[in-house]
Write a protein that holds these residues in place. Sequence first.
Motif, PDB file in Angstrom:
ATOM      1  N   TRP A 190       0.838  -1.211   0.000  1.00 28.95           N
ATOM      2  CA  TRP A 190       0.000   0.000   0.000  1.00 28.95           C
ATOM      3  C   TRP A 190       0.867   1.254   0.000  1.00 28.95           C
ATOM      4  N   LEU A 220      -3.199   5.036  -5.432  1.00 27.66           N
ATOM      5  CA  LEU A 220      -4.100   3.891  -5.556  1.00 27.66           C
ATOM      6  C   LEU A 220      -4.695   3.527  -4.197  1.00 27.66           C
ATOM      7  N   THR A 221      -3.870   3.575  -3.164  1.00 26.19           N
ATOM      8  CA  THR A 221      -4.329   3.170  -1.843  1.00 26.19           C
ATOM      9  C   THR A 221      -5.462   4.079  -1.359  1.00 26.19           C
ATOM     10  N   THR A 253      -8.531   3.369  -3.650  1.00 27.13           N
ATOM     11  CA  THR A 253      -9.194   2.065  -3.511  1.00 27.13           C
ATOM     12  C   THR A 253      -9.889   1.938  -2.156  1.00 27.13           C
ATOM     13  N   PHE A 267     -12.971   4.170  -2.384  1.00 31.09           N
ATOM     14  CA  PHE A 267     -13.910   3.529  -3.308  1.00 31.09           C
ATOM     15  C   PHE A 267     -14.661   2.379  -2.633  1.00 31.09           C
ATOM     16  N   HIS A 268     -13.908   1.484  -2.018  1.00 30.71           N
ATOM     17  CA  HIS A 268     -14.552   0.305  -1.424  1.00 30.71           C
ATOM     18  C   HIS A 268     -15.416   0.666  -0.219  1.00 30.71           C
ATOM     19  N   GLY A 280     -13.770   6.884  -8.480  1.00 31.45           N
ATOM     20  CA  GLY A 280     -12.906   5.713  -8.284  1.00 31.45           C
ATOM     21  C   GLY A 280     -12.985   4.786  -9.491  1.00 31.45           C
ATOM     22  N   PHE A 301     -10.009   3.634 -11.975  1.00 32.90           N
ATOM     23  CA  PHE A 301      -9.658   2.245 -12.290  1.00 32.90           C
ATOM     24  C   PHE A 301      -9.707   1.986 -13.795  1.00 32.90           C
ATOM     25  N   CYS A 342      -5.237  -6.357 -10.762  1.00 38.12           N
ATOM     26  CA  CYS A 342      -4.901  -4.989 -10.356  1.00 38.12           C
ATOM     27  C   CYS A 342      -3.444  -4.643 -10.644  1.00 38.12           C
TER      28      CYS A 342
END
Lengths: 219, 448
Positions: free
Chosen positions: A67, A73-74, A77, A80-81, A124, A128, B55
């Motif tokens: 991470w 990205l961390t 993501t 987003f989640h 997000g 992606f 990913c």
Amino acid sequence: MHTFYNVVSGPLAWIAFILFFGGSIYRIVRMLMLVAEKEKFIFTYMSWRYSLRSILHWIIPFATVSWRRQPVLTVITFAFHACLIATPLFLLSHVLLWDEAFAISWWTLPDAVADVMAIIVILGAIYFLARRLTQPDVKFITSASDFVILAIVAAPFVTGFLAYHQWLSYPLVMCLHVLAGDIMLAAIPFTRLSHMLFSPFTRAYMGSEFGKVRHARDW
Amino acid sequence: MAGPLKKEKAGVVDEGIDVGISRLSEAKIQSVINGVIESETGARLKTYVETCIHCGLCSEACHYYLSHDKDPHYSPVGKVKQTIWEMLRKKGRVSPEFIRRAAIIAHTECNLCKRCTQYCPFGIDITYLMSVVRRIIHKLGVTPLYIQDTAHSHSVTMNQMWVKGDEWPDTLQWQEEEARVEIPDLRIPMEKEGADIMYSVIAPEPKFQAQLIYQAAIIMQVAGVNWTMPASVGWDNSDMAMFTGDNEIMGRLKRSHFETAARLKVKKIVMGECGHAFRSVYDMGNRWLGWSMPPFTIVHAIEFYHDLIKEGRIKIAKKYRPPITLHDPCNVVRGGGLHEKARYVAHALCENVIEMHPNREHNYCCCAGGGVINTGPPFKMTRIEGNRVKAEQLFVAKTKGAEVLVAPCHNCHSGLHDIVHHYEIGLDIKFFGDIIYEVMEKPAQAGP
């Protein structure tokens, strides 16, 4: 339009929920049965302590080297989640539906906050998508299914956002929103969205192997 | 979706692969792939493949990927895509040319070092996926020639290097004789039933590094260890069959190793500074034989030296002067958690230890392990060019003052030697044993 709405929010919603819960249980049970049948040794190595240690590290942003190496990205993501799961669960209008149908209700998000969270999910998804199209190593392993599952996830939020703001034709967008939600729920157990179901298990197994056998950190 | 490989591997000719490929038919390929997948894999393969969200977070973990300017063909998941995914997607209907490429990827572009597993958010064991590919390659008879020869040696002689039955005890007696010049009453006790420790080594030691046995004997003697080495087969703890996917031979090797220890009624097996052998004895071979953990306490040299130093059984006369940097071998660090003990030993022996970065569990692989160096000359440049990032890492340690690179693993040792030489880094490479031998207190030498 009324009939369409009644179908997507009635029988189709029932089917979606049955497929989601039933399918999830089915997939997990099938996996455990397959382990028992062919790789029973896996149970021998499972450890609660090391499973939880591993899962805990990986569900905390920046708690792993992986991470930390990918800060953008961390952040995206995790946001987003988190929003992906929390928004539909705690949206006022969703909870009202549960209340109307089954007389159950729970805490809800203020609409303005939920609106921002939906935007986070949409942004997000766009991130992606862009990552898939531009980053060579990700592009190399991308298949059509990757775009499909991204679309499945983004659709309820895009339509939900449009419906909330009453842009375009509200009745149509609302119907599409419910349909998109149905599709996403039903798709989770049967597409690679099933990482939602399986990742705790794969993580736990690797955590156990690293902790119990290899005495090393897996993060 | 990406362009072709920057450098086509067409130039590489490996008789094991190319002759093997010429004998393949599509029907045979299909039946072998499906046979392995149906009868030898289960929930792991299925779940890993269905959970991977594509990913690419594993990419950054791989030294091949980093060394090839992020060419996606070398990312761990990229290698999975080019091998097992296609085999699964096409239900085994792949061409001989595909198998040729798969053999090269699985055997020479992946060291099974497990670093990628540490970078996957889901803990997908990519090493396992590559091992399944190697198993398929093995069953198709397409394993690279040099490593296949090693597996043949294991099969015939129960050691890795075609060491003959009489050569082994002869080498031990020769080293005993040599070491007696230094310590007149030194013994290399063979077949001593009831000793505390069975000391086992890999076959390259008697074959061409006999001085390591000499040094080990001196260390054992000075520390007063009650030890033995077997005179029969079972002395070699190495295992290239594990890396060729020849699990049956792996099982035979480890059974012979454990049974030898049982016959000698020892309490522990102590092994020399070898990484893959540790993986075989501690993790893989025992499982194949049905032992969840090894039937004997397995002590790797790092841990053994750690204990000897900590307990004061060997004393350091004068610490090693040249600054060292320490390489963490994957099989004993990611695979055995010996990184802190290695540092204890390093600091106890040396005046100046300079860390390379990344280190411990996150260290870069040597690019020799996982059987890659054993694929021999045809692939030497594959592993040297595939590990430029290691050269850069070592170079930084060098600029901080390191003069000696300690690599407590045979494969790492040889692989790093090639890297240091090719990239002209200028580091001496040593085992811990070399340094202990040099700096430990020894009884006064027998005068001439």
